[in-house]
Motif scaffolding. Structure first.
Motif, PDB file in Angstrom:
ATOM      1  N   THR A   1      49.044  36.968  54.105  1.00 35.41           N
ATOM      2  CA  THR A   1      49.083  36.229  52.717  1.00 35.41           C
ATOM      3  C   THR A   1      47.620  36.083  52.078  1.00 35.41           C
ATOM      4  O   THR A   1      46.839  35.693  52.793  1.00 35.41           O
ATOM      5  N   PRO A   2      47.384  36.699  50.843  1.00 34.07           N
ATOM      6  CA  PRO A   2      46.123  36.645  50.433  1.00 34.07           C
ATOM      7  C   PRO A   2      45.633  35.305  50.021  1.00 34.07           C
ATOM      8  O   PRO A   2      46.538  34.481  49.467  1.00 34.07           O
ATOM      9  N   ILE A   3      44.460  34.817  50.263  1.00 34.74           N
ATOM     10  CA  ILE A   3      44.026  33.230  49.918  1.00 34.74           C
ATOM     11  C   ILE A   3      42.681  33.552  49.500  1.00 34.74           C
ATOM     12  O   ILE A   3      41.744  34.153  49.837  1.00 34.74           O
ATOM     13  N   VAL A   4      42.489  33.132  48.400  1.00 33.44           N
ATOM     14  CA  VAL A   4      41.443  33.171  47.417  1.00 33.44           C
ATOM     15  C   VAL A   4      40.977  31.747  46.662  1.00 33.44           C
ATOM     16  O   VAL A   4      41.850  30.672  46.831  1.00 33.44           O
ATOM     17  N   THR A   5      39.868  31.633  46.144  1.00 31.27           N
ATOM     18  CA  THR A   5      39.388  30.381  45.272  1.00 31.27           C
ATOM     19  C   THR A   5      38.835  30.902  44.334  1.00 31.27           C
ATOM     20  O   THR A   5      38.401  32.044  44.115  1.00 31.27           O
ATOM     21  N   PHE A   6      38.727  29.896  43.177  1.00 36.99           N
ATOM     22  CA  PHE A   6      37.938  30.252  42.102  1.00 36.99           C
ATOM     23  C   PHE A   6      36.306  29.875  42.145  1.00 36.99           C
ATOM     24  O   PHE A   6      36.412  28.844  42.842  1.00 36.99           O
ATOM     25  N   VAL A   7      35.469  30.469  41.514  1.00 29.71           N
ATOM     26  CA  VAL A   7      34.165  30.028  41.378  1.00 29.71           C
ATOM     27  C   VAL A   7      33.805  30.205  39.845  1.00 29.71           C
ATOM     28  O   VAL A   7      34.426  30.934  39.055  1.00 29.71           O
ATOM     29  N   PRO A   8      32.707  29.642  39.294  1.00 30.74           N
ATOM     30  CA  PRO A   8      32.412  29.716  38.019  1.00 30.74           C
ATOM     31  C   PRO A   8      32.154  31.315  37.576  1.00 30.74           C
ATOM     32  O   PRO A   8      31.682  31.911  38.565  1.00 30.74           O
ATOM     33  N   GLY A   9      32.258  31.832  36.514  1.00 31.88           N
ATOM     34  CA  GLY A   9      32.109  33.060  36.184  1.00 31.88           C
ATOM     35  C   GLY A   9      31.525  32.984  34.637  1.00 31.88           C
ATOM     36  O   GLY A   9      31.678  32.106  33.962  1.00 31.88           O
ATOM     37  N   ASP A  10      31.287  34.161  34.033  1.00 38.46           N
ATOM     38  CA  ASP A  10      30.935  34.367  32.676  1.00 38.46           C
ATOM     39  C   ASP A  10      31.251  35.917  32.110  1.00 38.46           C
ATOM     40  O   ASP A  10      31.875  36.758  32.723  1.00 38.46           O
ATOM     41  N   LYS A  11      31.220  35.950  31.026  1.00 39.04           N
ATOM     42  CA  LYS A  11      31.550  37.112  29.992  1.00 39.04           C
ATOM     43  C   LYS A  11      30.978  38.284  30.637  1.00 39.04           C
ATOM     44  O   LYS A  11      31.663  39.496  30.576  1.00 39.04           O
ATOM     45  N   THR A  12      29.787  38.112  31.223  1.00 32.32           N
ATOM     46  CA  THR A  12      29.311  39.225  31.500  1.00 32.32           C
ATOM     47  C   THR A  12      29.895  40.362  32.707  1.00 32.32           C
ATOM     48  O   THR A  12      29.675  41.450  33.065  1.00 32.32           O
ATOM     49  N   GLU A  13      30.723  39.515  33.391  1.00 29.82           N
ATOM     50  CA  GLU A  13      31.679  40.031  34.854  1.00 29.82           C
ATOM     51  C   GLU A  13      32.893  40.830  34.019  1.00 29.82           C
ATOM     52  O   GLU A  13      33.593  41.666  34.688  1.00 29.82           O
ATOM     53  N   LEU A  14      33.051  40.750  32.675  1.00 30.51           N
ATOM     54  CA  LEU A  14      34.036  41.464  32.023  1.00 30.51           C
ATOM     55  C   LEU A  14      33.461  42.872  31.648  1.00 30.51           C
ATOM     56  O   LEU A  14      32.954  42.998  30.584  1.00 30.51           O
ATOM     57  N   LYS A  15      33.805  43.959  32.431  1.00 27.15           N
ATOM     58  CA  LYS A  15      33.422  45.344  32.321  1.00 27.15           C
ATOM     59  C   LYS A  15      34.305  46.157  32.855  1.00 27.15           C
ATOM     60  O   LYS A  15      35.421  45.824  33.780  1.00 27.15           O
ATOM     61  N   ALA A  16      34.226  47.593  32.430  1.00 24.52           N
ATOM     62  CA  ALA A  16      35.060  48.630  32.919  1.00 24.52           C
ATOM     63  C   ALA A  16      35.297  48.453  34.578  1.00 24.52           C
ATOM     64  O   ALA A  16      34.120  48.510  35.285  1.00 24.52           O
ATOM     65  N   GLY A  17      36.448  48.471  34.807  1.00 20.30           N
ATOM     66  CA  GLY A  17      36.920  48.532  36.323  1.00 20.30           C
ATOM     67  C   GLY A  17      36.995  47.327  36.936  1.00 20.30           C
ATOM     68  O   GLY A  17      37.726  47.119  38.050  1.00 20.30           O
ATOM     69  N   ALA A  18      36.760  46.066  36.456  1.00 18.42           N
ATOM     70  CA  ALA A  18      36.855  44.722  36.820  1.00 18.42           C
ATOM     71  C   ALA A  18      38.494  44.684  37.009  1.00 18.42           C
ATOM     72  O   ALA A  18      38.871  44.919  36.132  1.00 18.42           O
ATOM     73  N   LYS A  19      38.909  44.097  38.158  1.00 21.23           N
ATOM     74  CA  LYS A  19      40.188  43.606  38.277  1.00 21.23           C
ATOM     75  C   LYS A  19      40.501  42.159  37.531  1.00 21.23           C
ATOM     76  O   LYS A  19      39.536  41.422  38.058  1.00 21.23           O
ATOM     77  N   VAL A  20      41.322  42.077  36.778  1.00 21.71           N
ATOM     78  CA  VAL A  20      41.507  40.755  36.025  1.00 21.71           C
ATOM     79  C   VAL A  20      43.114  40.240  35.918  1.00 21.71           C
ATOM     80  O   VAL A  20      43.889  41.091  36.143  1.00 21.71           O
ATOM     81  N   MET A  21      43.124  38.966  35.735  1.00 21.67           N
ATOM     82  CA  MET A  21      44.361  38.576  35.251  1.00 21.67           C
ATOM     83  C   MET A  21      44.108  37.656  34.139  1.00 21.67           C
ATOM     84  O   MET A  21      43.076  36.651  34.185  1.00 21.67           O
ATOM     85  N   ALA A  22      44.776  37.721  33.103  1.00 21.18           N
ATOM     86  CA  ALA A  22      44.436  37.510  31.701  1.00 21.18           C
ATOM     87  C   ALA A  22      45.378  36.544  31.253  1.00 21.18           C
ATOM     88  O   ALA A  22      46.526  37.069  31.041  1.00 21.18           O
ATOM     89  N   THR A  23      45.342  35.408  30.742  1.00 24.13           N
ATOM     90  CA  THR A  23      46.440  34.462  30.146  1.00 24.13           C
ATOM     91  C   THR A  23      46.406  34.812  28.684  1.00 24.13           C
ATOM     92  O   THR A  23      45.277  34.875  28.174  1.00 24.13           O
TER      93      THR A  23
END
Length: 192
Positions: free
Chosen positions: A145-167
């Motif tokens: 079972t994958p287990i993850v947590t959230f950390v603060p992020g910013d818009k600079t992480e949104l770039k080609a190739g990044a895996k995302v889940m967007a609401t």
């Protein structure tokens, strides 16, 4: 006849997703193009108040009684909820989406955001008892079972190739807008 044609056209439109999971193809100004896991391409307007969270690997040992978690489950062969992913909320997100409801990750999946009341280990694996306002649920976790947590992020992480889940939500002009994006770090694909 015009009304009947309009109703038929509306009925034939594909449903608007509320979450898009995939990889960013490109980012231009306030628009992000995401190729969903299904292969569909979505252009998403990024809201002015866009919130970005990083998603990083966590361990089962990070989950303790009192932790506030989200558990995506599917019924196992015995009907008991089996976790297909667990995400640990940071303390400042305690209470986010508390409760249990259907989820769109897999067929027959549900999402339960709740506080861990008990944690037990058996020969079959690990089981959590989680409680939320109005209910409780036992969740079985396997070593896979994958287990993850959230950390603060910013818009600079949104770039080609990044895996995302967007609401996302649909705007009156038909465009899709996202105000919250979870982006995987260090090779993580957000499993939610």
């Amino acid at each position: 006849m015009v009304a009947a044609t309009s109703v038929l056209a509306i009925a034939q439109q594909a449903p608007v997703p509320t979450r898009i999971r995939g990889a960013i193809e490109s980012v231009e100004s306030d628009t992000m193009t995401v190729k969903a896991r299904s292969g569909e391409i979505f252009k998403l307007r990024m809201a002015g108040d866009l919130r970005v969270s990083g998603v990083v690997k966590a361990e089962l040992s990070d989950i303790k009684p009192g932790s506030f978690i989200g558990a995506t489950t599917v019924p196992g062969p015995d009907g008991a909820p089996k976790a297909v992913e667990i995400h640990i909320f940071p303390e400042e997100m305690r209470g986010t989406g508390e409760g249990s409801r259907p989820w769109d990750l897999k067929p027959n999946s549900s999402m339960t955001n709740a506080t861990v009341a008990e944690s037990s280990v058996s020969t079959d694996g690990h089981t959590l008892l989680v409680k939320y306002k109005g209910g409780e649920k036992r969740v079985d976790i396997t070593p896979d079972t994958p287990i993850v947590t959230f950390v603060p992020g910013d818009k600079t992480e949104l770039k080609a190739g990044a895996k995302v889940m967007a609401t996302v939500k649909q705007l009156p002009d038909g465009a899709l807008e996202t105000s919250r994006v979870s982006v995987g770090r260090d090779g993580i694909t957000p499993p939610m």
